[in-house]
Design an enzyme around this catalytic site. Structure first.
Site, PDB file in Angstrom:
ATOM      1  CG  ASP A  67      46.321  78.265  20.169  1.00 33.91           C
ATOM      2  OD1 ASP A  67      46.864  77.269  20.686  1.00 33.91           O
ATOM      3  OD2 ASP A  67      46.537  79.433  20.533  1.00 33.91           O
ATOM      4  CG  HIS A 109      42.533  78.293  23.321  1.00 32.20           C
ATOM      5  ND1 HIS A 109      43.492  79.164  23.762  1.00 32.20           N
ATOM      6  CD2 HIS A 109      42.212  78.716  22.060  1.00 32.20           C
ATOM      7  CE1 HIS A 109      43.744  80.070  22.818  1.00 32.20           C
ATOM      8  NE2 HIS A 109      42.968  79.826  21.783  1.00 32.20           N
ATOM      9  CG  HIS A 138      38.931  81.915  21.470  1.00 32.42           C
ATOM     10  ND1 HIS A 138      39.209  83.081  20.800  1.00 32.42           N
ATOM     11  CD2 HIS A 138      40.062  81.178  21.394  1.00 32.42           C
ATOM     12  CE1 HIS A 138      40.446  83.020  20.328  1.00 32.42           C
ATOM     13  NE2 HIS A 138      40.990  81.882  20.685  1.00 32.42           N
ATOM     14  CG  HIS A 153      45.943  79.881  14.656  1.00 33.59           C
ATOM     15  ND1 HIS A 153      47.176  80.460  14.783  1.00 33.59           N
ATOM     16  CD2 HIS A 153      45.262  80.191  15.790  1.00 33.59           C
ATOM     17  CE1 HIS A 153      47.239  81.103  15.952  1.00 33.59           C
ATOM     18  NE2 HIS A 153      46.096  80.953  16.575  1.00 33.59           N
TER      19      HIS A 153
HETATM   20 ZN    ZN Z   1      42.720  80.991  20.027  1.00 34.72          ZN
END
Ligand code: ZN
Length: 246
Positions: A59, A110, A114, A203
């Site tokens: 992500d 995504h 964000h 991540h």
């Molecule tokens: Zn994220």
């Protein structure tokens, strides 16, 4: 006396109301974070399969240093993965999504910014999904995979996700940088929770994600040693039955 009773009853009503509100807020918070369930449409958190196959997802970003860190490792292990990218990072770092696509990886949406996305306007949700979609297409990706920031969503965002032709992809195994700073332990914590059909979330994109970057080769080596095939999400979804509730 009667006045007193009425006042007391009123207070009971107020206190009862507050308790109900708190309970509702707690339930809303829980639902907004649920992995395999959402109020509108489906949230896929893993697939049901007997095959030793798992999906690896990353992500955030893309950032040049994140892509630099991850691409060679994935290449070394012959693994292709799914990257859920943020629209404004795609604008800030042009060319990074293209690098991922050229290396055969899969991209997902995504959102554009964000930002936290509970209790926002429908217009906000729409532009978050559509703007990121536009930028992904400009980079050459065609994808129907969406992941909500922080895994959070209630109704407004899922409605727009569905409307834009996307599926919500959650995960069942996430990295826990707050608990592990040693790469070996960080990796082991992930490996211990993986099962056939898992969707793993890591991540590695930002500078503070050094541990995730260092743990990645350990995760890949160990999973392959245990006989796991590691694939992008799209491929995992075709390999098993999707689990949207558990
Ligand atoms: Zn994220």
């Amino acid at each position: 006396m009667i006045g007193k009773i009425v006042t007391l009853a009123k207070w009971k009503f107020v206190v009862g109301g507050i308790v109900l509100l708190l309970l509702a807020a707690g339930a809303t918070h829980k639902i907004s974070k649920a992995r395999c369930f959402q109020l509108v449409g489906e949230a896929i958190c893993r697939v049901e399969t007997d095959r030793k196959i798992v999906a690896l997802t990353f992500d955030d970003g893309p950032t040049p240093e994140g892509v630099d860190a991850v691409l060679p490792v994935l290449e070394e292990f012959g693994v292709q993965a799914t990257f859920f990218l943020i629209g404004n990072r795609l604008e800030r770092f042009p060319g990074q999504a293209e690098r991922l696509l050229e290396a055969g990886h899969e991209l997902g949406n995504h959102t554009y910014s964000h930002e936290r996305n509970l209790f926002r306007s429908q217009d906000f949700y729409r532009s978050e999904v559509r703007e990121a979609d536009r930028l992904l297409r400009e980079a050459g990706a065609s994808t129907d995979l969406f992941r909500p920031p922080f895994g959070k969503r209630l109704i407004g965002l899922p409605l727009e996700v569905e409307d834009a032709g996307y599926r919500t992809i959650m995960w069942d195994v996430e990295d826990r940088p707050e608990d592990f700073t040693d790469p070996a332990l960080f990796a082991q914590d992930i490996i211990d929770r993986v099962e056939p059909g898992s969707i793993i979330l890591m991540h590695p994109m930002y500078r503070h994600n050094d541990t995730a970057r260092a743990a990645l080769p350990i995760v890949l080596r160990e999973l392959q040693a245990r006989g796991y095939e590691i694939v992008p999400v799209g491929e995992l979804l075709r390999a098993g039955e999707m689990v949207a509730e558990r």
